[in-house]
Design a protein around this motif. Sequence first.
Motif, PDB file in Angstrom:
ATOM      1  N   LYS A   9     -10.785  -8.972  -2.670  1.00 20.43           N
ATOM      2  CA  LYS A   9      -9.365  -9.237  -2.395  1.00 20.43           C
ATOM      3  C   LYS A   9      -9.018 -10.702  -2.694  1.00 20.43           C
ATOM      4  N   PRO A  14      -9.538   0.805 -10.382  1.00 21.49           N
ATOM      5  CA  PRO A  14      -8.347  -0.039 -10.237  1.00 21.49           C
ATOM      6  C   PRO A  14      -8.370  -0.705  -8.868  1.00 21.49           C
ATOM      7  N   GLU A  15      -7.628  -1.781  -8.740  1.00 19.03           N
ATOM      8  CA  GLU A  15      -7.617  -2.569  -7.500  1.00 19.03           C
ATOM      9  C   GLU A  15      -7.270  -1.713  -6.284  1.00 19.03           C
ATOM     10  N   THR A  16      -6.410  -0.708  -6.502  1.00 18.81           N
ATOM     11  CA  THR A  16      -5.968   0.125  -5.384  1.00 18.81           C
ATOM     12  C   THR A  16      -7.102   0.937  -4.765  1.00 18.81           C
ATOM     13  N   GLN A  17      -8.214   1.055  -5.495  1.00 13.96           N
ATOM     14  CA  GLN A  17      -9.337   1.856  -4.984  1.00 13.96           C
ATOM     15  C   GLN A  17     -10.304   1.013  -4.145  1.00 13.96           C
ATOM     16  N   ARG A  18     -10.002  -0.271  -3.992  1.00 17.71           N
ATOM     17  CA  ARG A  18     -10.941  -1.152  -3.300  1.00 17.71           C
ATOM     18  C   ARG A  18     -11.261  -0.664  -1.889  1.00 17.71           C
ATOM     19  N   GLN A  19     -10.193  -0.319  -1.169  1.00 16.75           N
ATOM     20  CA  GLN A  19     -10.421   0.086   0.219  1.00 16.75           C
ATOM     21  C   GLN A  19     -11.184   1.406   0.287  1.00 16.75           C
ATOM     22  N   ARG A  20     -10.917   2.295  -0.689  1.00 16.56           N
ATOM     23  CA  ARG A  20     -11.637   3.571  -0.704  1.00 16.56           C
ATOM     24  C   ARG A  20     -13.132   3.320  -0.916  1.00 16.56           C
TER      25      ARG A  20
END
Length: 389
Positions: A215, A244-250
């Motif tokens: 992050k 993609p960045e949106t998958q970081r939390q996953r």
Amino acid sequence: MSTVYRNARGSQLVDGIPAWQVRENLILASYALHSRFSTGRVHEEPPHPYRGPFQRDRDRVLHSAAFRRLSGKMQVFTGDMGDYHRTRLTHTHEVASIARTIGRTLRLNEDLIEAMSLLHDIGHPPFGHCGEDVLDECMHDYGGFSHNRFALELVENIEQRYTSYAGLNLSFEVLEGQQHRTNKSGPDVPWLEAQVVDAADSMAYDAHDLDDALKLGLLQWNQLGQLGLIQRVLRQNRMPQLLPETQRQRLVHSLIDLQVDQFLEGSLQQLAEAGDLDCRAIREVGIRLQMPPQLEQEKAELEKFLFEHVYRHPRLIEIRQRAATRVRQLFSLLNAYPERLPHRFQQIAATRGVPIAVGFYIAGMTDRFCDDQYVRMIELGRELADDWM
Ligand code: MG
């Protein structure tokens, strides 16, 4: 049919047994540390009407000043780097959450697990491991400094809650769990609850340090491809190699899930094989709950990677150096002018010596308070003596 009533002291009893004990008898496994096995506290206390002993310990840690100060102590990244990343307090809650999930599945004593979790990092000084290293160096001739040992100092000698004695008067079992953290390679096998907290600590920081570093832009996705554990998480969750960045939390949540799943699988098997033993017998047998060897290796690889690419990142090195100078100079000044210590720490200085009192005072500070004190005292120090540095 059970009869629930209150006795003359107001205690909630079920057929003459405290309600919390009835609950534990119903829920906990034989090998859990049932509260009735607690050997008590240094200062004897009457039982609470409806809270078990470890529930009370959990609450005492939660309400302590040292616990609240965790919100102002950095885990890895400092407050001026943003407000997304973990503090020492949120790390502690993540550890407690993971440990309770494991404890509930293994039917261990969750109250004890939570008490130990909330306590486990309470002794961290300002500026994370950098602050600890500097204090250890400053206190070298006086026994050194360790955050795990200092947690015990806080709850046994420094926190003030009662008029007749210092400390929180925690149960011996909670203190013993923390004691094990000061010497993890010692011969004694910790209570299962303490082992779970230890495992959860490592699961939490491996996952959240990765999340925070991504992050903050200290790490890039394409650097993770070499890591066996990340590859396994991506495969198992059918996630694309380049996320993609949106998958970081996953990714991070899946990383915690994988670690918990694997730890539980091995632990359930170990405990099933051990048979119907109580908590004391299970220690005598020497059961140590462990991650599978492959996961241990993969975690070691990830931690080495985090050490090289995150904990030694130039931005963090710079912060560490500045913090180290401040802690070192503050220690030196307070040693020279112990009258600047608050009354509580002057009392400690009188019995244990000035350097120890100074180290303990600094160790209790939040990052910001330490910075503020540094500025104030350095200015004052210049007024008091030009040659102290
Ligand atoms: Mg920790």
